[in-house]
Design an enzyme around this catalytic site. Structure first.
Site, PDB file in Angstrom:
ATOM      1  N   HIS A   9      -3.577   8.998   1.669  1.00  0.00           N
ATOM      2  CA  HIS A   9      -3.607   7.751   0.894  1.00  0.00           C
ATOM      3  C   HIS A   9      -5.020   7.480   0.419  1.00  0.00           C
ATOM      4  O   HIS A   9      -5.968   8.178   0.803  1.00  0.00           O
ATOM      5  CB  HIS A   9      -3.083   6.584   1.743  1.00  0.00           C
ATOM      6  CG  HIS A   9      -3.983   6.220   2.881  1.00  0.00           C
ATOM      7  ND1 HIS A   9      -4.688   5.037   2.920  1.00  0.00           N
ATOM      8  CD2 HIS A   9      -4.309   6.884   4.019  1.00  0.00           C
ATOM      9  CE1 HIS A   9      -5.396   4.987   4.042  1.00  0.00           C
ATOM     10  NE2 HIS A   9      -5.182   6.091   4.726  1.00  0.00           N
TER      11      HIS A   9
ATOM     12  N   CYS B 208      -3.403   2.892  -5.457  1.00  0.00           N
ATOM     13  CA  CYS B 208      -2.731   3.790  -4.518  1.00  0.00           C
ATOM     14  C   CYS B 208      -1.319   4.164  -4.965  1.00  0.00           C
ATOM     15  O   CYS B 208      -0.853   5.277  -4.700  1.00  0.00           O
ATOM     16  CB  CYS B 208      -2.709   3.188  -3.112  1.00  0.00           C
ATOM     17  SG  CYS B 208      -1.882   1.574  -3.021  1.00  0.00           S
TER      18      CYS B 208
ATOM     19  N   HIS C 151       0.879  -1.173   0.000  1.00  0.00           N
ATOM     20  CA  HIS C 151       0.000   0.000   0.000  1.00  0.00           C
ATOM     21  C   HIS C 151       0.914   1.220   0.000  1.00  0.00           C
ATOM     22  O   HIS C 151       2.003   1.186   0.578  1.00  0.00           O
ATOM     23  CB  HIS C 151      -0.895  -0.005   1.243  1.00  0.00           C
ATOM     24  CG  HIS C 151      -1.854   1.138   1.282  1.00  0.00           C
ATOM     25  ND1 HIS C 151      -2.801   1.341   0.298  1.00  0.00           N
ATOM     26  CD2 HIS C 151      -2.019   2.144   2.180  1.00  0.00           C
ATOM     27  CE1 HIS C 151      -3.499   2.426   0.590  1.00  0.00           C
ATOM     28  NE2 HIS C 151      -3.044   2.932   1.717  1.00  0.00           N
TER      29      HIS C 151
END
Length: 166
Positions: free
Chosen positions: A38, A111, A26
């Protein structure tokens, strides 16, 4: 000094943060005072950064909360290929996006695309288009054995755009 920062120093504003979540990574942008921006799931699930639908919410949270018990590192891996924007510009753009719902696709708007677009103005993800590694290396998919060189074969992904009317 090398421009490709990939270490565990204290993050600086505008740094890319790579969080190791088991089978995937991530990504977030460090914006200062322990916070990152994020992409998160619109639902309040246990792993809020695991987005399963076609939209995500840009969220500002403490890095310690986002990472939980997972390992993370600063990884400005594309500094050699692209000139990063000034940190204050990266942070300003990231914070301007907080609260917005954006289109999400694991293959074209994830992401990693998001943070690279903010830092370098280039939307790309090496998780989607892994880079080749030297044949002398054994590929075991650990971050240390990934080919981090930029991918030149497909061009740029479309930019992340907030969905109108949402």
């Amino acid at each position: 000094t090398p421009r490709n920062d990939c270490d565990r120093r204290k993050p600086k504003r505008g740094d890319l943060i790579e969080i190791f979540c088991g089978g995937f990574e991530h990504w977030a942008i460090y914006v200062g005072k322990g916070y990152v921006v994020h992409l998160a799931s619109p639902s309040n699930g246990v792993n809020s950064f695991t987005v399963l639908g076609d939209t995500a919410i840009v969220t500002k949270e403490l890095l310690s909360v986002v990472a939980g018990g997972d390992a993370y590192r600063i990884n400005n891996k594309n500094n050699e290929e692209y000139d990063p924007l000034p940190p204050q510009k990266v942070v300003q753009q990231a914070e301007k996006m907080v609260g917005k719902e954006v289109s999400y696709s694991v293959t074209s708007n994830n992401c990693e695309h998001f943070v690279n677009a903010l830092r370098y103005r280039v939307s790309r993800s090496d998780q989607v288009c892994p880079q080749p590694v030297s044949p002398s290396l054994t590929l075991d998919h650990s971050p240390a054995h990934r080919g981090w060189a930029p991918f030149h074969g497909m061009g740029l992904f479309p930019p992340l755009i907030a969905r109108p009317g949402i």
